[in-house]
Design a protein around this motif. Structure first.
Motif, PDB file in Angstrom:
ATOM      1  N   LEU A 130       0.628  -1.061  -0.409  1.00  0.00           N
ATOM      2  CA  LEU A 130      -0.063   0.118  -0.248  1.00  0.00           C
ATOM      3  C   LEU A 130       1.313   1.228   0.294  1.00  0.00           C
ATOM      4  CD1 LEU A 130      -2.589  -1.164   2.509  1.00  0.00           C
ATOM      5  CD2 LEU A 130      -3.026  -0.391  -0.022  1.00  0.00           C
TER       6      LEU A 130
ATOM      7  N   THR B 280      -8.723   1.490   8.929  1.00  0.00           N
ATOM      8  CA  THR B 280      -8.285   0.524   7.917  1.00  0.00           C
ATOM      9  C   THR B 280      -9.264  -0.324   6.828  1.00  0.00           C
ATOM     10  OG1 THR B 280      -6.065   0.445   9.695  1.00  0.00           O
ATOM     11  CG2 THR B 280      -5.887  -1.150   7.693  1.00  0.00           C
TER      12      THR B 280
ATOM     13  N   VAL C 150     -11.466   1.950   4.933  1.00  0.00           N
ATOM     14  CA  VAL C 150     -11.328   2.569   3.431  1.00  0.00           C
ATOM     15  C   VAL C 150     -11.351   1.990   2.210  1.00  0.00           C
ATOM     16  CG1 VAL C 150      -8.703   2.980   2.026  1.00  0.00           C
ATOM     17  CG2 VAL C 150      -8.994   2.905   4.727  1.00  0.00           C
TER      18      VAL C 150
ATOM     19  N   PHE D 147      -5.828  -3.500   1.756  1.00  0.00           N
ATOM     20  CA  PHE D 147      -6.387  -2.931   2.951  1.00  0.00           C
ATOM     21  C   PHE D 147      -6.828  -3.755   3.670  1.00  0.00           C
ATOM     22  CE2 PHE D 147      -6.075   1.224   1.040  1.00  0.00           C
ATOM     23  CZ  PHE D 147      -5.385   1.749   2.179  1.00  0.00           C
TER      24      PHE D 147
END
Lengths: 351, 320
Positions: A22, A274, A277, A335
């Motif tokens: 990420l 998290t 997202v 994610f």
């Protein structure tokens, strides 16, 4: 933080890898102007729907001195048939010169990471129906698609934490009022509420306005369930003795909530953050896919995909147009893995 | 002499289910002067902490004042708004608690928490905090440590630093040494005495250990079932207790035992506030019980330096 990373590495390899992946994606998004060989709206009309052109290393059975691309020979412009033109060789160069672009809003650069000089073209992911380089557009699109997740999450979490904190801390009528509001928001199906909100605004907005609008819409929907959970946690945390001690020192309610109660919810919050997202990334993609999100020519992963939807010919003859979808998939799954890993690490029972 | 705290005829009640009203504190009358120390003594559930919380105005939502007034530095605080209360807490009256580990926020360093307690604007908050930590007998590195890295005594010292950094005139210490071992407790007591001397601090010291109370405070108020049953100076309480409850408390002290003695206790238990015995609340456990004790509530009788609520020293009946 260091301990956290080490623990993440040892307990959950996949989520540790996801973290780096990420970070890499976000780095690409930040440096899009530097890495992309072409601007997102530059149309190579003669090369529409051109398949990916990758750098090659062998010419005529011999190793060439460096990577190069062949020129493109148009066989049939109507059916978009192309073939490499073996007679023309264009070496791929690093730090090629080109028109000046602005990097991260303030750095001016007229050199790009790589490119081909002269007539040659390098389309790593091919081109779309207007002959725009998909690779460059994926990079520019990631700016929007990835940042919407972060900004949206930030807004909805600030809202959720504050509303949940106030509601749980003060209780009574405040609590009842805020929670009924939350329930009203949660009552509507997510997707239709999103569509309805979007439809409530005029369709002819500038791209920046649309971008902000989408962020606001997504976060206005997202904060409710978080506020509810935070409220529950605050209800139990406010009975902790250190909260009483803080009040006995004469701190204001706002300070007690933000400094002493909310930090205690962070082990949950970071995980939820998290894990939510992807919802925003998908939300943006869904809106753009339906033509309600980011407008052409500005690319986002969602609206790049929208071209392929309902057009079987493109889907079969130009599968590289699906690449933005692949990036959505990667970002979302990364994610999710990261969130999973953080949850494991934050859970004291797993230490 | 200037009175730092004066509580007059304070009554606190609990809003029960429905219209039920449970009286918790009744007719509390205490006053503390500058640099004075007063100790509240009594078993668990006798109303000591509620008295302290009334002064801080930190009572639970379902408790309210039904009579009396609390004067802090001369002004009544029973009617103050939340904002004025915030100005009072910490700068006029501060409080330290029984279990320092639970009353410190586990996610911030000791230094951060002391700095947070500082009121008003100041440039060198950190310097002042470091100085103050030194003053309460802690090393500088405590500033950077989290509560779980500190021992119980050090935690309590951090609490004291937080409570006293704004130089309040009154400190309420709610069983500050109960969670500590004897030597550490001694250190904390000495520190409090030291602070009283240096900063002109008055202290209300809440404890169930009457020996500790006698050691620390000049005056002692013995509480039972929400009332002050005996109020006197510490020598009088220790050497010549008037109220039978005080007498029992003192005779239970282990220091008074000879080897081989059985541990003495007070028969019975603290009554439930919902269901107080009629007459004197102590009568079911009292060895000197008379008929009047069951029928009437004893009023205050003054005998020498001592104010006592017991029919053994006069037939004063409490006015309803």
């Amino acid at each position: 933080m260091k301990i956290f990373l080490r623990r993440l590495k040892h307990t959950n390899k996949i989520s540790f890898f996801s973290l780096w992946f990420l970070l890499f994606l976000y780095l690409l998004a930040v440096l899009a102007d530097f890495i992309a060989p072409y601007p997102y709206d530059l149309q190579h009309r003669e090369y529409a729907l051109c398949p990916p052109i990758l750098p090659r290393f062998f010419h005529d059975g011999r190793v060439s001195p460096g990577p190069f691309v062949y020129g493109i020979k148009v066989i049939n412009p109507a059916f978009k048939e192309y073939a490499p033109d073996l007679s023309r060789i264009y070496p791929v160069r690093l730090f090629t010169k080109g028109p000046e672009r602005t990097l991260m809003g303030f750095l001016k650069t007229n050199r790009y990471l790589f490119g081909v000089n002269g007539e040659g073209k390098i389309f790593l992911f091919g081109t779309d129906i207007h002959g725009r380089d998909v690779f460059s557009r994926v990079l520019y699109g990631s700016k929007i698609s990835l940042s919407i997740g972060i900004i949206g999450v930030a807004i909805s979490f600030i809202l959720g934490l504050l509303v949940g904190g106030i509601s749980g801390y003060f209780g009574g009528k405040t609590d009842t009022f805020l929670m009924r509001m939350v329930e009203i928001i949660m009552m509507f199906p997510f997707f239709y509420l999103m569509l309805a909100l979007r439809a409530a605004f005029p369709p002819n907005l500038s791209s920046v306005q649309v971008y902000l609008l989408i962020v606001v819409i997504l976060s206005l929907i997202g904060w409710a369930s978080l506020a509810r959970i935070i409220r529950g946690m605050v209800l139990s945390i406010k009975e902790e003795e250190y909260v009483l001690a803080a009040r006995s020192l004469g701190l204001s309610s706002f300070r007690v909530i933000t400094r002493h109660i909310l930090p205690a919810t962070f082990s949950y919050t970071v995980t939820a953050l998290t894990l939510s997202v992807p919802g925003y990334i998908l939300g943006e993609s869904a809106l753009s896919l339906l033509g309600l999100g980011i407008q052409e020519p500005y690319p986002s992963w969602g609206n790049m995909l929208s071209v392929t939807v309902g057009n079987l010919r493109i889907l079969t003859t130009a599968p590289w147009m699906m690449i933005p979808g692949f990036f959505i998939f990667l970002a979302v799954i990364a994610f999710n893995f990261l969130g999973d890993g953080i949850r494991n690490v934050m859970d004291p029972r797993n230490w | 002499m200037e009175r730092i705290l004066e509580i007059r005829k304070l009554g606190v009640s609990l809003r029960g289910i429905g219209q039920e009203r449970i009286r918790i504190l009744q007719g509390i009358d205490i006053s503390v002067g500058k640099k004075e120390s007063l100790s509240l003594v009594g078993e668990s559930g006798s109303g000591k902490t509620i008295t302290a919380m009334s002064v801080m105005r930190l009572l639970p939502n379902n408790m309210y004042f039904d009579e009396g007034e609390i004067l802090v530095c001369g002004s009544d605080i029973t009617g103050l708004e939340e904002k004025e209360l915030r100005d009072m807490r910490g700068s006029d009256v501060s409080m330290i608690f029984q279990e320092p580990s639970a009353y410190l926020n586990p996610v911030f360093t000791a230094g951060t928490q002391v700095i947070e307690a500082i009121k008003g604007c100041e440039f060198d908050r950190k310097g002042r905090t470091l100085n103050f930590l030194k003053e309460v007998g802690l090393k500088e590195n405590v500033f950077y440590q989290y509560p779980h890295q500190l021992s119980g005594g050090m935690q309590q010292r951090v609490m004291i630093a937080m409570a006293l950094i704004n130089n309040p005139s009154l400190l309420i210490a709610d069983e500050p040494t109960t969670a500590l071992d004897v030597t550490t407790a001694y250190g904390i007591i000495e520190l409090l005495k030291d602070m009283m001397e240096k900063h002109g601090l008055s202290v209300i010291f809440i404890t169930h250990d009457i020996a500790l109370a006698v050691n620390f405070a000049r005056r002692i108020a013995v509480m039972y079932a929400g009332k002050i049953v005996e109020l006197s100076n510490s020598e009088a309480i220790f050497n010549n207790p008037l109220h039978p409850y005080t007498e029992r408390l003192i005779s239970c002290l282990p220091e008074r035992y000879k080897t081989g003695d059985r541990i003495r206790t007070i028969e019975g238990k603290v009554p439930d506030f919902r269901n107080l015995p009629g007459g004197c609340a102590f009568h079911p456990r009292c060895p000197y019980r008379k008929d009047i004790c069951i029928r009437e509530k004893p009023g205050e009788t003054i005998k020498g330096d001592t104010t006592v609520r017991c029919f053994r020293y006069g037939e004063n009946v409490e006015a309803e």
